[in-house]
Write a protein that holds these residues in place. Sequence first.
Motif, mmCIF file in Angstrom:
data_model
loop_
_atom_site.group_PDB
_atom_site.id
_atom_site.type_symbol
_atom_site.label_atom_id
_atom_site.label_comp_id
_atom_site.label_asym_id
_atom_site.label_seq_id
_atom_site.Cartn_x
_atom_site.Cartn_y
_atom_site.Cartn_z
ATOM 1 N N ASP A 70 4.982 43.586 22.609
ATOM 2 C CA ASP A 70 5.984 43.946 21.601
ATOM 3 C C ASP A 70 7.353 44.133 22.254
ATOM 4 O O ASP A 70 8.094 45.066 21.946
ATOM 5 C CB ASP A 70 5.588 45.204 20.826
ATOM 6 C CG ASP A 70 6.478 45.418 19.592
ATOM 7 O OD1 ASP A 70 7.083 44.426 19.122
ATOM 8 O OD2 ASP A 70 6.572 46.569 19.129
ATOM 9 N N LYS A 109 13.156 37.387 17.030
ATOM 10 C CA LYS A 109 12.878 38.424 16.031
ATOM 11 C C LYS A 109 11.537 38.234 15.346
ATOM 12 O O LYS A 109 10.932 39.183 14.875
ATOM 13 C CB LYS A 109 13.979 38.426 14.958
ATOM 14 C CG LYS A 109 14.970 39.546 15.093
ATOM 15 C CD LYS A 109 15.799 39.797 13.850
ATOM 16 C CE LYS A 109 16.275 38.597 13.105
ATOM 17 N NZ LYS A 109 17.279 38.959 12.068
ATOM 18 N N THR A 112 9.218 39.869 18.162
ATOM 19 C CA THR A 112 9.447 41.281 18.486
ATOM 20 C C THR A 112 10.894 41.646 18.188
ATOM 21 O O THR A 112 11.774 40.774 18.194
ATOM 22 C CB THR A 112 9.164 41.569 19.977
ATOM 23 O OG1 THR A 112 9.361 42.986 20.229
ATOM 24 C CG2 THR A 112 10.098 40.788 20.886
ATOM 25 N N LYS A 113 11.119 42.916 17.932
ATOM 26 C CA LYS A 113 12.486 43.402 17.754
ATOM 27 C C LYS A 113 13.044 43.998 19.050
ATOM 28 O O LYS A 113 14.214 44.382 19.102
ATOM 29 C CB LYS A 113 12.531 44.466 16.657
ATOM 30 C CG LYS A 113 12.260 43.931 15.262
ATOM 31 C CD LYS A 113 12.409 45.035 14.231
ATOM 32 C CE LYS A 113 12.201 44.486 12.817
ATOM 33 N NZ LYS A 113 12.373 45.555 11.791
ATOM 34 N N ASN A 114 12.202 44.097 20.069
ATOM 35 C CA ASN A 114 12.587 44.798 21.290
ATOM 36 C C ASN A 114 13.033 43.817 22.373
ATOM 37 O O ASN A 114 12.219 43.163 23.010
ATOM 38 C CB ASN A 114 11.412 45.639 21.785
ATOM 39 C CG ASN A 114 11.005 46.684 20.760
ATOM 40 O OD1 ASN A 114 11.836 47.459 20.285
ATOM 41 N ND2 ASN A 114 9.736 46.696 20.382
ATOM 42 N N GLU A 136 22.140 44.452 17.621
ATOM 43 C CA GLU A 136 21.301 45.616 17.307
ATOM 44 C C GLU A 136 21.149 45.808 15.798
ATOM 45 O O GLU A 136 20.082 46.197 15.324
ATOM 46 C CB GLU A 136 21.869 46.882 17.960
ATOM 47 C CG GLU A 136 21.715 46.894 19.466
ATOM 48 C CD GLU A 136 21.901 48.279 20.065
ATOM 49 O OE1 GLU A 136 21.245 48.572 21.071
ATOM 50 O OE2 GLU A 136 22.699 49.062 19.518
ATOM 51 N N GLY A 140 17.610 45.797 14.050
ATOM 52 C CA GLY A 140 17.145 47.106 13.614
ATOM 53 C C GLY A 140 16.496 47.873 14.747
ATOM 54 O O GLY A 140 15.602 48.700 14.544
ATOM 55 N N ALA A 141 16.933 47.589 15.979
ATOM 56 C CA ALA A 141 16.361 48.237 17.165
ATOM 57 C C ALA A 141 17.387 48.195 18.286
ATOM 58 O O ALA A 141 18.335 47.405 18.261
ATOM 59 C CB ALA A 141 15.076 47.535 17.604
ATOM 60 N N GLU A 142 17.202 49.080 19.274
ATOM 61 C CA GLU A 142 18.072 49.090 20.438
ATOM 62 C C GLU A 142 17.814 47.881 21.324
ATOM 63 O O GLU A 142 16.661 47.495 21.544
ATOM 64 C CB GLU A 142 17.838 50.348 21.288
ATOM 65 C CG GLU A 142 18.500 51.594 20.777
ATOM 66 C CD GLU A 142 18.358 52.744 21.762
ATOM 67 O OE1 GLU A 142 19.240 53.611 21.758
ATOM 68 O OE2 GLU A 142 17.378 52.780 22.514
ATOM 69 N N LYS A 144 18.040 46.746 25.166
ATOM 70 C CA LYS A 144 18.043 47.454 26.444
ATOM 71 C C LYS A 144 18.436 46.528 27.586
ATOM 72 O O LYS A 144 18.355 45.301 27.484
ATOM 73 C CB LYS A 144 16.677 48.089 26.704
ATOM 74 C CG LYS A 144 16.357 49.227 25.736
ATOM 75 C CD LYS A 144 15.128 50.001 26.155
ATOM 76 C CE LYS A 144 14.917 51.216 25.264
ATOM 77 N NZ LYS A 144 13.736 52.005 25.689
#
Length: 206
Positions: A70, A109, A112-114, A136, A140-142, A144
Amino acid sequence: ETEDGKTRDRFRNRLMFPIHDQPGRVTGFGGRTMDDAPPKYLNSPQTPIFDKSDMLYGIHLAAPGIRREDAVVIVEGYMDVIIPHQYGFQNVVASMGIAITEKQVNKLKRLTKNLILALDPDEAGEEAMLRCIDYENSLGAEVKVVLLPGGKDPDEVIRESPDTWRGLIEKSVPVIEFAIEKTTGKLDMNTARDKSLAVDSLIPII
């Protein structure tokens, strides 16, 4: 490719990397020069089936790992994908160039959103990571960022110590924190002028 009226191989004297789409079909090629002749990397030309802004190197191998973890780690170069996969890090892909495009993000996307960015630790790589702040909202996610040590590329880090790479991924920082650190690190935050510059730079991001 035609030069001086003669047709020559576009990829002459280059180490070749087949580029696949997600189902595993070869859509184009990348070639790294073997004799330092510019450009260092040369891709297939734009065609109806090869759109560099839409391609992710290694996606056909990484998709199951991305779903399983994920999370996806985005690197810059072909070897930065090949070496992680050889060492068991199965969720790594490369952008086709330094910039990460909206088309590439939309493709990821679905898996995964990560997103974790591990681009080369140079000025161009840092700028590319900072531009990803804009994604972002759509994710809808950070997003990194991996802070690579000593100017090393991901493949160098992994070959020296897979455990170091694993720790860097676990300690990846939000891209907003990365942006703040990069902005304030170049300024003297004890002066009113530099404080004002920091605010002007960071308010649009925040």
